[in-house]
Design an enzyme around this catalytic site. Structure first.
Site, PDB file in Angstrom:
ATOM      1  N   LYS A  71     -30.136 -69.588  31.185  1.00  0.00           N
ATOM      2  CA  LYS A  71     -28.852 -69.440  30.490  1.00  0.00           C
ATOM      3  C   LYS A  71     -27.755 -68.858  31.381  1.00  0.00           C
ATOM      4  O   LYS A  71     -26.591 -69.173  31.204  1.00  0.00           O
ATOM      5  CB  LYS A  71     -29.020 -68.555  29.247  1.00  0.00           C
ATOM      6  CG  LYS A  71     -29.696 -69.246  28.075  1.00  0.00           C
ATOM      7  CD  LYS A  71     -29.721 -68.310  26.879  1.00  0.00           C
ATOM      8  CE  LYS A  71     -30.287 -68.986  25.655  1.00  0.00           C
ATOM      9  NZ  LYS A  71     -30.114 -68.179  24.448  1.00  0.00           N
ATOM     10  N   ASP A 108     -24.690 -69.245  20.386  1.00  0.00           N
ATOM     11  CA  ASP A 108     -25.422 -68.131  19.757  1.00  0.00           C
ATOM     12  C   ASP A 108     -24.438 -67.156  19.112  1.00  0.00           C
ATOM     13  O   ASP A 108     -24.768 -66.487  18.126  1.00  0.00           O
ATOM     14  CB  ASP A 108     -26.258 -67.368  20.795  1.00  0.00           C
ATOM     15  CG  ASP A 108     -27.543 -68.096  21.157  1.00  0.00           C
ATOM     16  OD1 ASP A 108     -28.000 -68.934  20.364  1.00  0.00           O
ATOM     17  OD2 ASP A 108     -28.080 -67.825  22.255  1.00  0.00           O
ATOM     18  N   GLY A 252     -33.849 -64.623  10.955  1.00  0.00           N
ATOM     19  CA  GLY A 252     -33.234 -65.288  12.108  1.00  0.00           C
ATOM     20  C   GLY A 252     -33.011 -66.787  11.956  1.00  0.00           C
ATOM     21  O   GLY A 252     -32.383 -67.408  12.820  1.00  0.00           O
TER      22      GLY A 252
HETATM   23  P1  NAP Z   1     -34.856 -60.924  26.027  1.00  0.00           P
HETATM   24  O1  NAP Z   1     -33.656 -61.364  26.780  1.00  0.00           O
HETATM   25  O2  NAP Z   1     -36.196 -60.914  26.695  1.00  0.00           O
HETATM   26  O3  NAP Z   1     -34.545 -59.427  25.475  1.00  0.00           O
HETATM   27  C1  NAP Z   1     -35.473 -58.727  24.683  1.00  0.00           C
HETATM   28  C2  NAP Z   1     -35.039 -57.268  24.545  1.00  0.00           C
HETATM   29  O4  NAP Z   1     -36.033 -56.600  23.748  1.00  0.00           O
HETATM   30  C3  NAP Z   1     -34.985 -56.508  25.864  1.00  0.00           C
HETATM   31  O5  NAP Z   1     -34.018 -55.492  25.790  1.00  0.00           O
HETATM   32  C4  NAP Z   1     -36.394 -55.914  25.932  1.00  0.00           C
HETATM   33  O6  NAP Z   1     -36.496 -54.788  26.753  1.00  0.00           O
HETATM   34  C5  NAP Z   1     -36.600 -55.525  24.496  1.00  0.00           C
HETATM   35  N1  NAP Z   1     -38.010 -55.373  24.183  1.00  0.00           N
HETATM   36  C6  NAP Z   1     -39.010 -56.243  24.430  1.00  0.00           C
HETATM   37  N2  NAP Z   1     -40.181 -55.738  23.993  1.00  0.00           N
HETATM   38  C7  NAP Z   1     -39.897 -54.527  23.481  1.00  0.00           C
HETATM   39  C8  NAP Z   1     -40.694 -53.511  22.897  1.00  0.00           C
HETATM   40  N3  NAP Z   1     -42.027 -53.658  22.742  1.00  0.00           N
HETATM   41  N4  NAP Z   1     -40.086 -52.384  22.471  1.00  0.00           N
HETATM   42  C9  NAP Z   1     -38.756 -52.215  22.623  1.00  0.00           C
HETATM   43  N5  NAP Z   1     -37.944 -53.135  23.181  1.00  0.00           N
HETATM   44  C10 NAP Z   1     -38.516 -54.282  23.606  1.00  0.00           C
HETATM   45  O7  NAP Z   1     -35.057 -61.792  24.720  1.00  0.00           O
HETATM   46  P2  NAP Z   1     -33.901 -62.462  23.819  1.00  0.00           P
HETATM   47  O8  NAP Z   1     -33.646 -63.838  24.290  1.00  0.00           O
HETATM   48  O9  NAP Z   1     -32.792 -61.496  23.725  1.00  0.00           O
HETATM   49  O10 NAP Z   1     -34.661 -62.602  22.404  1.00  0.00           O
HETATM   50  C11 NAP Z   1     -34.924 -61.469  21.600  1.00  0.00           C
HETATM   51  C12 NAP Z   1     -35.405 -61.924  20.228  1.00  0.00           C
HETATM   52  O11 NAP Z   1     -34.346 -62.618  19.565  1.00  0.00           O
HETATM   53  C13 NAP Z   1     -36.584 -62.890  20.278  1.00  0.00           C
HETATM   54  O12 NAP Z   1     -37.458 -62.596  19.226  1.00  0.00           O
HETATM   55  C14 NAP Z   1     -35.956 -64.243  20.045  1.00  0.00           C
HETATM   56  O13 NAP Z   1     -36.822 -65.150  19.397  1.00  0.00           O
HETATM   57  C15 NAP Z   1     -34.813 -63.866  19.116  1.00  0.00           C
HETATM   58  N6  NAP Z   1     -33.718 -64.843  19.192  1.00  0.00           N
HETATM   59  C16 NAP Z   1     -33.406 -65.522  18.058  1.00  0.00           C
HETATM   60  C17 NAP Z   1     -32.377 -66.433  18.072  1.00  0.00           C
HETATM   61  C18 NAP Z   1     -32.042 -67.172  16.801  1.00  0.00           C
HETATM   62  O14 NAP Z   1     -31.362 -68.205  16.871  1.00  0.00           O
HETATM   63  N7  NAP Z   1     -32.467 -66.676  15.655  1.00  0.00           N
HETATM   64  C19 NAP Z   1     -31.652 -66.678  19.247  1.00  0.00           C
HETATM   65  C20 NAP Z   1     -31.992 -65.950  20.399  1.00  0.00           C
HETATM   66  C21 NAP Z   1     -33.041 -65.041  20.364  1.00  0.00           C
HETATM   67  P3  NAP Z   1     -37.212 -54.915  28.204  1.00  0.00           P
HETATM   68  O15 NAP Z   1     -36.220 -55.678  29.064  1.00  0.00           O
HETATM   69  O16 NAP Z   1     -37.421 -53.515  28.577  1.00  0.00           O
HETATM   70  O17 NAP Z   1     -38.470 -55.707  27.998  1.00  0.00           O
END
Ligand code: NAP
Length: 284
Positions: A71, A108, A252
């Site tokens: 991205k 998004d 979501g």
């Molecule tokens: P990402 O870029 O990997 O970011 C995830 C965030 O969560 C990071 O800050 C990460 O911290 C933190 N995290 C991960 N595991 C954790 C834990 N056990 N405890 C506390 N913090 C934790 O992922 P993303 O793309 O933002 O996606 C995040 C979520 O949003 C996913 O579930 C995804 O499916 C959802 N999402 C949904 C949509 C939709 O259309 N509904 C769109 C986009 C994303 P670290 O860097 O320290 O690991």
């Protein structure tokens, strides 16, 4: 739908892509509206992004989605980037113009706001907290900052440095000085006083559905909106426990469909039949 010599291609580039719901969403809508287009996934390895974008141009695709981990990496290879994608620092949608110009967008941002539309008045001047500081948090924070005059927007991350970087990146859009960062472990008071709590971590996502990013549901009340960006499962443990306290739970799926609809409209020139898509997802 019959694929023929006129069929235009839409594709998702990322790695991995096999799990994506986007082909189902877009092909359902395309078939329903009789657009002669097909949406497929393409696995693109890290390091191949420049060639992949050049390929989109050479092959005259109608458009593309971009997912993890590309991205951010696609930005320099596009001809134009929408200001909201520029601000978020990530592109999830590419629109190919007839003159072969490739335009990047971040739908998004629009998708995130879609399920919040009924709560617009309640969110003006409110305090909001986002759990997590990754890609989804970036789009959510930008959307919130530029849509509601928030009193406070807190980014709570287990690595506060990651949240500090996000806050610094969004500072130009924070005219009201609303943005603050706290370590996830010190967010209790802010969760309690927030109108909206957003889970932008993957905690609670399939298959680890017994996990929750906020294991203290007693912090939620009937005044809270709790919005989990996870769409698989539809109802996470976080949402179940928040609803049990009387909070309004938002899943979501609305964001997933909203971001897809905003891309689809740009590729096809028609509004996505979102109810058809929602029903197809429900029964799939
Ligand atoms: P990402 O870029 O990997 O970011 C995830 C965030 O969560 C990071 O800050 C990460 O911290 C933190 N995290 C991960 N595991 C954790 C834990 N056990 N405890 C506390 N913090 C934790 O992922 P993303 O793309 O933002 O996606 C995040 C979520 O949003 C996913 O579930 C995804 O499916 C959802 N999402 C949904 C949509 C939709 O259309 N509904 C769109 C986009 C994303 P670290 O860097 O320290 O690991």
């Amino acid at each position: 739908m019959l694929i023929d010599g006129e069929t235009r291609l839409l594709t998702l580039i990322g790695d991995p892509v096999a799990h994506s719901r986007s082909p189902f969403i877009h092909n359902t809508a395309l078939q329903h509206q009789g657009h002669n287009m097909v949406y497929v996934t393409t696995r693109v390895r890290e390091g191949d992004v420049r060639e992949a974008v050049a390929g989109l141009r050479a092959l005259h695709v109608a458009g593309a989605n971009v997912t993890i981990p590309h991205k951010e990496a696609v930005l320099p290879f596009l001809d134009e980037v929408h200001p909201r994608a520029q601000a978020v620092g990530a592109v999830n949608t590419i629109v190919a113009e007839p003159n072969r110009t490739l335009r990047g967008d971040n739908t998004d941002v629009v998708g995130f706001l879609e399920p919040l539309a009924p709560y617009r008045a309640a969110l003006q001047g409110a305090s909001v907290i986002i759990l997590g500081a990754g890609g989804a948090a970036r789009a959510a924070a930008y959307a919130l900052l530029t849509t509601f005059g928030l009193e406070r927007l807190t980014l709570a991350a287990r690595r506060p440095h990651q949240a500090e970087q996000l806050a610094a990146h969004l500072a130009p859009h924070d005219a009201g000085d609303a943005l603050h960062v706290v370590p996830l472990g010190s967010a209790e008071r802010l969760v309690r006083r927030a109108k909206l709590v957003v889970n932008a971590t993957p905690v609670g996502m399939h298959p680890r559905t017994d996990a929750t990013p906020w294991p203290a549901p007693g912090d939620f009340t009937a005044e809270h909106l709790v919005y989990d960006l996870i769409y698989n499962p539809r109802e996470t443990r976080l949402l179940r426990e928040a609803a049990a306290q009387g909070a309004t739970a938002i899943g979501g799926l609305g964001m997933l469909i909203g971001q897809a609809a905003a891309a689809y409209a740009q590729w096809t020139g028609t509004a996505m039949p979102v109810e058809v898509v929602r029903e197809a997802l429900r029964t799939s």
